[in-house]
Design an enzyme around this catalytic site. Structure first.
Site, short mmCIF file in Angstrom:
data_model
loop_
_atom_site.label_atom_id
_atom_site.label_comp_id
_atom_site.label_asym_id
_atom_site.label_seq_id
_atom_site.Cartn_x
_atom_site.Cartn_y
_atom_site.Cartn_z
CE LYS A 1014 -2.44 1.08 3.66
NZ LYS A 1014 -3.29 0.99 4.85
CB SER A 1089 -6.46 2.95 4.48
OG SER A 1089 -5.52 2.25 5.29
CB SER A 1113 -6.36 -0.09 7.23
OG SER A 1113 -6.89 1.13 7.71
#
Length: 1410
Positions: A1014, A1089, A1113
């Site tokens: 990420k 996220s 997340s």
């Protein structure tokens, strides 16, 4: 007769052209042509299609005459709803002209016996005369009017085995209608009936040779009121269904069901053979000039085969009913009303069909050797040694049959032998009966006079050959006794016939025999054993002839597992009633007598018949059992008690025993209490006081002496004389559950001095002999949860029935009503009660509301107040007011949530409908393998890392336009690093020392594996902007520690994936890179996220990845995208190298962890990422799943959160059932009230950390959050709305040092301790990851509170693994969280691995075309 010469004529030359013809009706060819063409091309066949299909112009369908010029074809697939001789495929007379090796998928005459529903009914009617089969006599007849609609007469039930029923059926020879078998008690799966479709191929009809495929389809259907129509999209594959049956009904029941289905299909085919020959003989008699040709045409068509689909419904006893036979099954690969897996099943079946019928193996030597071994003096061969004394002379056709049987057995793939097969000796009587009664009667001859050998003629020889072919298997697995003849009928040694097909391949877990049961009719009603866990001593010891048993358990024994086994194979044991559970069942034990019924049922009928009942009486002794007599003069500890820790009513209050040091002994406490005044109301708060030898051990307490201790007053206990006087001439009515019944028993004992007159009634009961018949006590049980919903009496009905039973009633305090119980009483019940009282003109009677959790508070209030403060019920009023306020708040929040959900649904529908779709199909098998498997191939040189990296790069380029997951890449560098790895591998495989000193390829568990990461975690040279506009273009100068550790393990960073701004939202959209989409539905979010990671891994564009988790997340994207994700224990994986920067002080909430497509990759990834912290990870400890305690909770109870989806609740229950059934785990449903406040607990846990660090926010900063929001709406902000909203919520909540803040800090601290104590080091907690599957884009703001389901575990600082549990009815992934106590990551991962094995794990969002 030379058997090798026969084989030469029946097997095509392997060097010849493989040509297949496809002919038939235009509609069927249009539907199925693509599937057959693909299958034939996979087998290297050339295909000749009809002219109209080849030229794509309108033309007449090609007929048999068009094919006369095609001499060298091998297979003709006739795709039509006819027998094929009407010009669509091949004339019947031309079948005789075919070459021996040419195959046609039609058996003439079979359609008029099995395909058509009306003739299928007639076939089964005739069969009933010969042999009792498992077919229902009742069929449902639905008249059809002109236009195709049902006529006004409606469906009718007819009995096809009666003359009247058959006459009714004959009417429809000239009328239109639909007929289908009627099953009275169909098996229900999740409340819906299902039908099974099994695929059967018949390659010879006389003698019979048939196979059934091990895979098939299962269709979920609507109920009878919707004509059992298929539910679109609700299709399972057959192996999934058998797994479901095994888990819910037990493996033995599954095995019996499989055997019963195969038996029903075989019986049907045997009957069809007999009736086909009957029709043939009748036809031959009428056309005597052509008798021999007609015989060969129907009965000995060596070139004919037929693929059919048998549709079957099981009843509640798992007995099969064949409802339809489809002679032209739909093999279309993709249908809207079926699941994506259906196409794969059909593909497998067609592949196996072509393998079976096109096999060219030379088996003459095998067959000759076998015949030499098994043929005796009673069998001859025509043309060689056939004499009149022989019972059987084998013809050329018979030898050809034997050759084909052996050849097909070696090439059957996943097909299983139906006939001939091992273990079907029991069918000899049926075969003989069919031969003698149907065939002989039809032609007026004895069977031996027939020139065509039938199944009955060859059956003994075929069984001998089967035993010879599989002799090594029989010797290995069953010993010498397996060779016994059929006449010995040894149940123990007989082989279940559906198993014989697996003897040349791997064992199938669904193939087994029914072991340990008897076929002796006298054993039908008896049990073989009763099993209890934990082991209990039955009194008397078990004997099948004794039907009642007793045993005692201690007070601490709350549950017992019960299972029993029947002696007879046709019997089954059901718990409580004939439709009860037939598998191991957990019983919760109440105090005293618990009665369990073990019902033995005969399952050979449409509905199970009860043939015997055994009773098990388990006595759970009370807590006071064996407690010595209480002596007040002895010293005792004085202990207070508010609530049991295992049954908390008030989560924030203390539980268990607490020592009260204010009193020297019990007498001191009683003296102090006597000095207080008598309580004036019934609502005084307080706690229980009990004398104990130790306040740390509840078993040392004298619970009979317990006293309720209000803080400022006391409730006096009446003497029996005073109580008797007080209750004279009164009628006391109890309405409620076992809690109220216990209070009634207490009153009876106090009033009568004994409990002789009592029972554990679950109905309405009158006790007239109370208080020397001066007092009447009555009881009505409510609610009766065990009854079906439509049979449960309502509360007002229960009260009314009780009133009617105890008439007459006085409208004053002489009538006392006590109602209530545990967790069911609501304001609606009070309103019902008042209405009932008004109808009966009884508003003047005393009313008492009992809300106790099993304690006797209310009864002590009752005894005092009935004589002192009649009709002053402040405790009742206070409760109702508080309850109404609480209920009002709950209803308001729920209404707001419903409005929000409706608004977001409409918004999403309007703005995202055009986005709907899925990612493209997966075309490379490399993409579908686990990382550890790929790495193993790289280390052995079987796979090059360069090839693997390029495969993932290609897949990323395919899916990126759809999911928009990648924000930066290093394709070139990754390929170069992969090439270097391949060089190292080759170097070491040649026996050289490692190119990198001290680092062998075998020391790197992830060698050559590309991974994604990420955008908030640093990878040198890639973006580290955090999706913040002001940081656009910034690159990381070095790797984060976790990335550095992964590189050491041999992994290769490949791409960086999308996140929300500052990682602060639960979808992944920002102003720099845009919006990431869910691969299962592009109009939905992938979560956040780490949403880019979830979308990329699920799309098969990455196999493993790195995410971070501060509030869910890792887990939310893993849940929405159907993959595995793990939030490690705090402190395991280093969290440095991130943006936003995370300080060590926040590490108890923040984690970096792995996201993987397969659970087997979680532990290798985690081991690599922990680096020097590996000693903390217990990855080397083996996990014994049977010793785990499973706790679970289905929802948090917050009315403002979306209701948890029924699919997710069902998934949790399936997990609990699976672990309990397979491993015998202790399972318990728990509830934490504090989970309702999870959102605020998370906020204040975070704020508490900032507070410790000295980062108190001023009023100015709070106003800044508001100003930033106004700037956004004025189009003056660079930030996203999502980031601003979450920032504002955090800033605008009261500070941590306020009373509001301290409340949630304290609540979080208490919950953390309680949670840790619950799980210990051997427990896991199953909980929803999110209340619903992935929502639409633009709907996340009004559903923000839903993420509290994941946030709570960041606040608690525990490891969590998210595990997918398949797809919901909309085709979207669902799953659960598996939570452990700190540093027990290995437990949660082990459970996830087990669930992947049991339920399948990741399901591809797109087709797999490789």
């Amino acid at each position: 007769m030379n058997i090798k010469r026969i084989e030469e004529t029946t097997v095509p030359n392997p060097a010849s052209t493989k040509l297949a013809l496809i002919r038939g009706q235009r509609s069927v060819i249009s539907r199925d042509f693509a599937a057959y063409r693909s299958a034939l091309e996979r087998h290297k066949f050339s295909i000749d299609a009809p002219n109209w299909l080849r030229s794509k112009r309108r033309a007449s369908t090609q007929t048999a005459q068009n094919m006369t010029d095609l001499k060298d074809w091998l297979i003709l697939f006739c795709l039509a709803f006819t027998d094929g001789d009407d010009g669509f495929c091949l004339q019947r007379k031309d079948i005789q002209t075919l070459k021996p090796y040419q195959k046609v998928n039609r058996i003439p005459g079979l359609r008029n016996l099995l395909w058509k529903r009306d003739t299928f009914c007639q076939t089964m009617t005739e069969a009933r005369k010969v042999h009792p089969l498992g077919y229902s006599a009742e069929w449902l007849l639905k008249p059809i009017s002109i236009g195709g609609h049902s006529s006004g007469n409606g469906p009718q039930l007819i009995n096809i085995f009666t003359n009247e029923g058959r006459d009714r059926l004959r009417e429809y020879n000239v009328k239109r209608g639909v007929i289908q078998q009627y099953i009275a008690n169909p098996l229900l799966v999740f409340g819906q009936p299902v039908s099974l479709r099994l695929y059967v191929i018949v390659t010879s009809m006389a003698p019979l040779r048939a196979y059934v495929h091990s895979e098939g389809l299962v269709f979920h259907r609507y109920e009878e009121n919707r004509n059992y129509k298929k539910i679109p999209g609700r299709t399972w594959i057959l192996s999934q269904f058998w797994q479901f049956i095994s888990k819910n009904n037990g493996t033995d029941s599954m095995k019996k069901a499989i055997n019963s289905i195969y038996r029903a299909i075989l019986q049907t085919l045997l009957i069809a053979e007999a009736m086909l020959i009957t029709q043939q003989q009748q036809h031959s008699t009428m056309h005597s000039n052509n008798i021999n040709s007609e015989r060969l045409l129907f009965a000995k068509c060596n070139s004919c085969f037929h693929l059919m689909a048998f549709d079957i419904i099981l009843n509640s006893s798992l007995e099969p009913f064949i409802i339809e036979v489809n002679g032209q099954p739909n093999m279309q690969e993709s249908r809207k009303d079926e699941s994506p897996l259906s196409g794969g099943v059909k593909k497998l079946i067609l592949d196996d069909v072509i393998d079976l019928i096109s096999a060219t193996d030379l088996v003459a030597n095998d067959v000759s050797e076998a015949l030499d071994e098994v043929i005796d003096e009673n069998i001859g061969v025509m043309g060689i040694s056939c004499h009149i004394s022989h019972d059987l002379c084998l013809s050329r056709d018979d030898l050809s049959y034997l050759l084909s049987s052996r050849r097909e057995a070696l090439n059957k793939g996943s097909f299983k032998n139906l006939y001939p097969a091992l273990g079907i000796e029991a069918y000899k009587p049926l075969i003989d009966e069919l031969s003698q009664l149907i065939v002989a009667q039809s032609v007026g001859q004895t069977p031996n006079e027939l020139s065509v050998h039938k199944t009955a003629d060859l059956h003994p020889l075929l069984m001998s050959l089967e035993r010879y072919y599989y002799r090594h298997i029989i010797d290995e697995e069953y010993g010498d006794s397996a060779g016994n003849t059929a006449n010995e009928h040894s149940t123990r040694n007989q082989i279940s016939f559906h198993n014989s097909s697996v003897y040349l391949s791997d064992k199938n877990p669904f193939d087994s025999t029914v072991n340990g049961c008897s076929d002796e009719p006298s054993s039908l009603p008896y049990l073989a054993s009763i099993e209890l866990s934990p082991k209990l001593q039955l009194m008397p010891p078990f004997s099948p002839l004794i039907t009642q048993y007793h045993c005692n358990v201690s007070y601490e024994q709350l549950m017992v597992s019960v299972w029993a086994k029947a002696q007879n194979c046709q019997s089954e044991v059901r718990l409580e009633d004939k439709f009860g559970s037939s598998r191991t069942t957990n019983y919760t034990l109440g105090i005293g007598v618990n009665k369990i019924s073990l019902v033995v049922v005969d399952i050979s009928h449409t509905e199970p018949w009860v043939i015997n009942t055994y009773t098990l009486i388990i006595n759970r002794v009370p807590v006071t059992h064996n407690v010595p007599e209480f002596r007040a003069q002895l010293p005792h500890r004085v202990c207070s008690f508010t609530q049991d820790c295992d049954m908390r009513v008030f989560p924030r209050n203390q539980c268990g025993l607490s020592e009260q040091n204010d009193y020297s002994d019990w007498r001191a406490f009683l003296y102090r209490q006597s000095l207080t005044t008598k309580c004036r109301t019934g609502a005084e708060s307080g706690h229980w006081m009990v004398p104990c030898q130790s306040c740390h051990n509840s078993s040392t307490c004298y619970w009979r002496e317990a006293r309720w201790d209000p803080l400022q007053c006391h409730y006096p206990i009446l003497s029996q004389k005073r109580l008797s006087s007080c209750l004279t001439n009164k009628k006391i009515l109890f309405v409620g559950d076992s809690t109220n019944r216990g209070i009634m028993h207490y009153l009876i004992e106090r009033l009568n001095g004994t409990l002789v007159d009592w029972d554990k009634t679950h109905d309405l009961k009158i006790y007239p002999n109370m208080n020397r018949k001066k007092t009447l006590i009555s009881f009505a049980y409510y609610p009766k949860f065990w009854l079906p919903t439509n049979q449960r009496p309502s509360f007002d009905r229960a009260v009314y029935q009780l009133f009617e039973k105890v008439q007459p009633l006085e409208n004053n305090s002489n009538t006392v009503l006590i109602f209530g119980g545990v967790q069911w009483l609501a304001t609606q019940h009070i309103h019902m009660l008042l209405k009932t009282l008004a109808k009966k003109s009884s508003r003047g009677i005393g009313r008492y509301c009992n809300l106790s959790k099993g304690y006797v508070t209310s009864i002590r209030i009752f005894i005092s107040y009935e004589c002192y403060i009649v009709n002053e019920f402040e405790f009742f009023t206070t409760f109702c007011i508080n309850k109404c306020i609480s209920l009002f708040t709950f209803i308001c929040l729920r209404i707001i949530r419903l409005y929000f959900d409706a608004f977001t649904g409409i918004t999403a529908l309007v703005f995202t409908s055009s986005q709907k779709g899925r990612v493209p199909p997966i075309g490379d098998r490399l993409l579908l393998q686990s990382a550890h498997h790929l790495s193993a191939q790289i280390k052995t040189g079987k796979l090059k890392s360069e090839v693997l990296v390029k495969a993932f790069v290609d897949r990323i380029k395919v899916v990126q336009p759809y999911v928009n997951a990648v924000v930066d890449q290093r394709y070139v560098d990754a390929v170069l690093e992969a090439i270097d790895i391949d060089k190292r591998v080759q170097h070491e495989l040649y026996g050289n020392d490692p190119l990198i000193p001290g680092l062998s390829i075998h020391d790197q568990p992830l060698l050559g594996i590309p991974f994604s990461c990420k955008d908030s975690v640093s990878i040198e040279g890639l973006a580290i902007d955090g999706a913040v506009e002001a940081r656009k273009g910034m690159k990381a100068g070095s790797d984060a520690k976790a990335i550095e550790y992964l590189r050491r393990a041999g992994a290769i960073p490949l791409v960086l994936t999308n996140i929300p701004e500052m990682t602060m939202w639960w979808s992944s959209a920002n102003s720099i890179y845009g919006q990431t989409n869910n691969p299962y539905d592009l109009s939905r979010i992938p979560g956040g996220s780490s949403g880019g990671e979830g979308a990329l891994i699920s799309s098969a564009a990455s196999v493993v990845g790195v995410g971070s988790d501060f509030g869910g997340s890792i887990r939310i994207p893993s849940f929405f995208c159907g993959i595995f994700g793990h939030k490690p224990s705090p402190g395991l994986v280093p969290i440095d190298g991130q943006f936003p920067e995370m300080t060590p002080e926040i590490s108890h909430m923040q984690s970096i962890g792995p996201m993987t497509r397969y659970s087997s990759d979680l532990l290798p990834m985690l081991k690599a990422m922990v680096g020097s912290n590996g000693r903390k990870l217990k990855h080397d400890e083996s996990v014994d799943l049977s010793k785990l305690k499973i706790y679970y909770m289905e929802e948090n109870g917050n009315p403002f959160d979306t209701n948890v989806s029924p699919d997710i609740k069902s998934a949790i229950r399936r997990i609990v059932s699976h672990m309990s059934q397979k491993y015998g785990n202790y399972t318990k449903k728990v509830h934490f009230d504090a989970f309702r406040d999870a959102f605020f607990i998370w906020i204040y846990t975070f704020k508490q950390t900032k507070h410790i660090l000295g980062e108190k926010k001023t009023t100015t900063s709070r106003w800044q959050a508001v100003i930033d929001l106004f700037k956004y709406f004025a189009n003056m902000s660079d930030h996203t709305l999502y980031y601003l909203i979450l920032s504002a919520i955090i800033e605008l909540t009261p500070s941590v040092d306020t009373e509001f803040g301290q409340k949630y800090v304290r609540l979080g601290r208490e919950l953390k301790q309680e949670f840790k104590q619950l799980l210990g080091n051997d427990g896991v907690f199953i909980y929803p990851t999110h209340p619903e599957a992935a929502p639409k884009h633009l709907s996340t703001i009004l559903k923000l509170s839903n993420i509290s389901y994941t946030m709570i575990f960041n606040a608690l600082g525990v490891p969590v693994t998210t595990c997918p549990m398949g797809l919901n009815r909309d085709g979207l992934p669902i799953g659960v969280q598996i939570v452990g106590s700190p540093l027990n990551d290995h437990l949660t991962i082990a459970v996830a691995q087990e669930l992947e094995k049991a339920f399948g794990g990741w399901v591809s969002p797109s087709k797999i075309v490789c």
